[in-house]
Design a protein around this motif. Structure first.
Motif, PDB file in Angstrom:
ATOM      1  N   PRO A  38       1.011  -1.291   0.067  1.00 30.49           N
ATOM      2  CA  PRO A  38      -0.021   0.035  -0.015  1.00 30.49           C
ATOM      3  C   PRO A  38       0.966   1.125  -0.077  1.00 30.49           C
ATOM      4  O   PRO A  38       1.959   1.208   0.708  1.00 30.49           O
ATOM      5  CB  PRO A  38      -0.846  -0.077   1.341  1.00 30.49           C
ATOM      6  N   GLY A  39       0.464   2.257  -0.928  1.00 30.27           N
ATOM      7  CA  GLY A  39       1.332   3.356  -0.869  1.00 30.27           C
ATOM      8  C   GLY A  39       2.477   3.430  -1.842  1.00 30.27           C
ATOM      9  O   GLY A  39       3.032   4.220  -2.064  1.00 30.27           O
ATOM     10  N   HIS A  40       2.510   2.234  -2.463  1.00 32.25           N
ATOM     11  CA  HIS A  40       3.728   2.061  -3.586  1.00 32.25           C
ATOM     12  C   HIS A  40       3.524   1.973  -4.591  1.00 32.25           C
ATOM     13  O   HIS A  40       4.267   1.238  -5.479  1.00 32.25           O
ATOM     14  CB  HIS A  40       4.635   1.011  -2.761  1.00 32.25           C
ATOM     15  N   TYR A  41       2.193   2.303  -5.076  1.00 31.81           N
ATOM     16  CA  TYR A  41       1.854   2.177  -6.603  1.00 31.81           C
ATOM     17  C   TYR A  41       2.524   2.995  -7.333  1.00 31.81           C
ATOM     18  O   TYR A  41       3.034   4.076  -6.863  1.00 31.81           O
ATOM     19  CB  TYR A  41       0.083   2.365  -6.729  1.00 31.81           C
ATOM     20  N   PRO A  42       2.484   2.951  -8.676  1.00 32.49           N
ATOM     21  CA  PRO A  42       3.211   3.947  -9.562  1.00 32.49           C
ATOM     22  C   PRO A  42       2.838   5.308  -9.420  1.00 32.49           C
ATOM     23  O   PRO A  42       1.514   5.585  -9.401  1.00 32.49           O
ATOM     24  CB  PRO A  42       2.966   3.233 -11.038  1.00 32.49           C
ATOM     25  N   GLY A  43       3.738   6.123  -9.470  1.00 32.05           N
ATOM     26  CA  GLY A  43       3.126   7.667  -9.238  1.00 32.05           C
ATOM     27  C   GLY A  43       3.635   8.117  -7.675  1.00 32.05           C
ATOM     28  O   GLY A  43       3.183   9.166  -7.577  1.00 32.05           O
ATOM     29  N   TRP A  50       3.391   7.270   2.776  1.00 28.61           N
ATOM     30  CA  TRP A  50       2.070   7.031   2.105  1.00 28.61           C
ATOM     31  C   TRP A  50       1.509   5.568   2.944  1.00 28.61           C
ATOM     32  O   TRP A  50       0.449   5.398   3.291  1.00 28.61           O
ATOM     33  CB  TRP A  50       1.826   6.849   0.721  1.00 28.61           C
ATOM     34  N   HIS A  51       2.465   4.767   2.626  1.00 28.12           N
ATOM     35  CA  HIS A  51       2.355   3.495   3.356  1.00 28.12           C
ATOM     36  C   HIS A  51       1.721   3.219   5.001  1.00 28.12           C
ATOM     37  O   HIS A  51       0.924   2.784   5.348  1.00 28.12           O
ATOM     38  CB  HIS A  51       3.414   2.576   3.034  1.00 28.12           C
ATOM     39  N   ASP A  52       2.555   4.329   5.755  1.00 26.77           N
ATOM     40  CA  ASP A  52       2.270   4.667   7.017  1.00 26.77           C
ATOM     41  C   ASP A  52       0.658   5.158   7.073  1.00 26.77           C
ATOM     42  O   ASP A  52       0.043   4.522   7.984  1.00 26.77           O
ATOM     43  CB  ASP A  52       2.989   5.418   7.637  1.00 26.77           C
ATOM     44  N   LYS A 198      -5.445  11.309  -5.449  1.00 25.93           N
ATOM     45  CA  LYS A 198      -5.595  11.016  -7.095  1.00 25.93           C
ATOM     46  C   LYS A 198      -6.407   9.553  -7.114  1.00 25.93           C
ATOM     47  O   LYS A 198      -6.318   8.752  -6.289  1.00 25.93           O
ATOM     48  CB  LYS A 198      -4.247  10.683  -7.913  1.00 25.93           C
ATOM     49  N   LYS A 199      -7.318   9.462  -7.931  1.00 27.44           N
ATOM     50  CA  LYS A 199      -8.335   8.184  -8.088  1.00 27.44           C
ATOM     51  C   LYS A 199      -7.482   6.951  -8.028  1.00 27.44           C
ATOM     52  O   LYS A 199      -7.763   5.992  -7.394  1.00 27.44           O
ATOM     53  CB  LYS A 199      -8.849   8.283  -9.338  1.00 27.44           C
ATOM     54  N   GLU A 200      -6.279   6.818  -8.763  1.00 28.73           N
ATOM     55  CA  GLU A 200      -5.477   5.610  -8.832  1.00 28.73           C
ATOM     56  C   GLU A 200      -5.065   5.140  -7.438  1.00 28.73           C
ATOM     57  O   GLU A 200      -4.655   3.910  -7.487  1.00 28.73           O
ATOM     58  CB  GLU A 200      -4.490   5.566  -9.820  1.00 28.73           C
ATOM     59  N   SER A 235      -0.630  -4.578  -8.737  1.00 27.83           N
ATOM     60  CA  SER A 235       0.674  -3.541  -8.827  1.00 27.83           C
ATOM     61  C   SER A 235       0.303  -2.002  -9.040  1.00 27.83           C
ATOM     62  O   SER A 235       0.845  -1.281  -8.933  1.00 27.83           O
ATOM     63  CB  SER A 235       1.390  -3.873 -10.059  1.00 27.83           C
ATOM     64  N   SER A 236      -1.153  -2.143  -9.175  1.00 31.28           N
ATOM     65  CA  SER A 236      -1.527  -0.594  -9.468  1.00 31.28           C
ATOM     66  C   SER A 236      -3.173  -0.779  -9.208  1.00 31.28           C
ATOM     67  O   SER A 236      -3.747  -1.782  -9.453  1.00 31.28           O
ATOM     68  CB  SER A 236      -1.194   0.011 -10.861  1.00 31.28           C
TER      69      SER A 236
END
Length: 307
Positions: A38-43, A50-52, A198-200, A235-236
């Motif tokens: 979590p928090g590590h998606y592209p962009g 974010w992961h935290d 962002k939506k993604e 992955s996303s």
């Protein structure tokens, strides 16, 4: 309170404890079979931060229950706190009705508690609450939006049971939509967190909250069925898969595809466990509840290839 009848025992699991197990799952999610943390998606601009925030939001999504669990309603059936283990159409007689009562206040309490120090955690919790109820109103559902349905509470026949007063429910939904806009505006002005809305990213993290909540609930309620989880982000957000949950034995769950970083994931669920032969007692309810020691129920998550 979550209540499950297992063999000759009754499990009592507090809502915030089950939610913290959801956070444990989120903290270990990612690393196998193409699953990203979590928090590590592209962009992602600040993936560790974010992961935290995501893990916190998932772990604390039920923190509004602490006050209820401190002074619970007592079931007339067994003299213990009421639970949602025997979910049914809400009536004045069954326990599910008591779970629904005051539910909006619990959400408000938990979301507001998080909003100032951790707005993204509050946003995820608000979205979680919003879509538990909003899926029952056709005019609120966008096209192709099955991914908004909770895995446990989202099916129409169950979701409708959560709405016993459509007017007050719609009012709560309007309130939460306004709060979500306020939080979004705050996050947009916070450089490290702005990209999270962002939506993604938001859709993926919200879906993970629903999934971790469902997994933890299935463990706490000792659900032994095979389940299919759709629209699981890998992955996303654009890379979503279908995941199968299957019991191998009483305490081992096989996930296909397997998403966690460690080969076997050991999970400890905090619970009070009462043998059936101790259910009949004259002990007052609070003494009985708190006189029962808090223990851990151990579960194991494995991949299809694990022995």
């Amino acid at each position: 309170m979550l209540k499950a009848h297992v063999d000759n025992e009754l499990w009592l699991i507090q809502q915030p404890h089950h939610a913290q197990v959801s956070g444990f799952l989120a903290a270990h999610w990612g690393g196998k079979n193409g699953f990203a943390k979590p928090g590590h998606y592209p962009g992602a601009t600040h993936p560790e931060r974010w992961h935290d925030e995501v893990v916190l939001g998932i772990a604390e999504h039920d923190n509004g229950w602490w006050e209820t669990e401190a002074m619970p309603r007592i079931s007339k059936q067994d003299g213990l706190p009421v639970g949602i283990g025997e979910a049914a159409e809400p009536t004045d007689e069954n326990e599910f009705s008591a779970w629904i009562m005051d539910g909006f206040d619990r959400w408000r309490l938990g979301i507001n508690r998080l909003a100032e120090p951790h707005p993204y955690a509050a946003l995820l919790t608000s979205l979680h609450a919003y879509w538990l109820y909003a899926v029952t109103f056709e005019d609120l559902m966008p096209p192709n939006s099955d991914y908004l349905r909770h895995f446990v509470f989202g099916p129409p026949e169950i979701a409708k049971g959560l709405v016993n007063d459509p007017v007050s429910t719609r009012s709560f939904l309007v309130e939460q939509a306004e709060m979500q806009k306020e939080i979004n505006d705050r996050l947009a002005e916070t450089p490290e967190l702005a990209g999270l809305i962002k939506k993604e990213h938001l859709n993926a993290h919200f879906r993970l909250l629903q999934l971790m909540d469902s997994m933890s609930l299935l463990l706490a309620l000792n659900d032994t069925k095979t389940h299919t989880f759709n629209d699981v982000p890998r992955s996303s957000w654009d890379d979503r898969v279908t995941m199968i949950w299957k019991r191998r034995d009483a305490r081992t769950i096989e996930l296909d595809p397997y998403p966690f970083g460690s080969e076997d994931l050991i999970i400890k669920m905090p619970a009070r466990i009462l043998p059936y032969n101790e259910l009949q007692t004259d002990m007052p309810p609070m003494s009985r509840l708190h006189g029962t020691p808090l223990r851990s129920i151990t579960f194991r998550m494995v991949s299809p290839s694990s022995s």
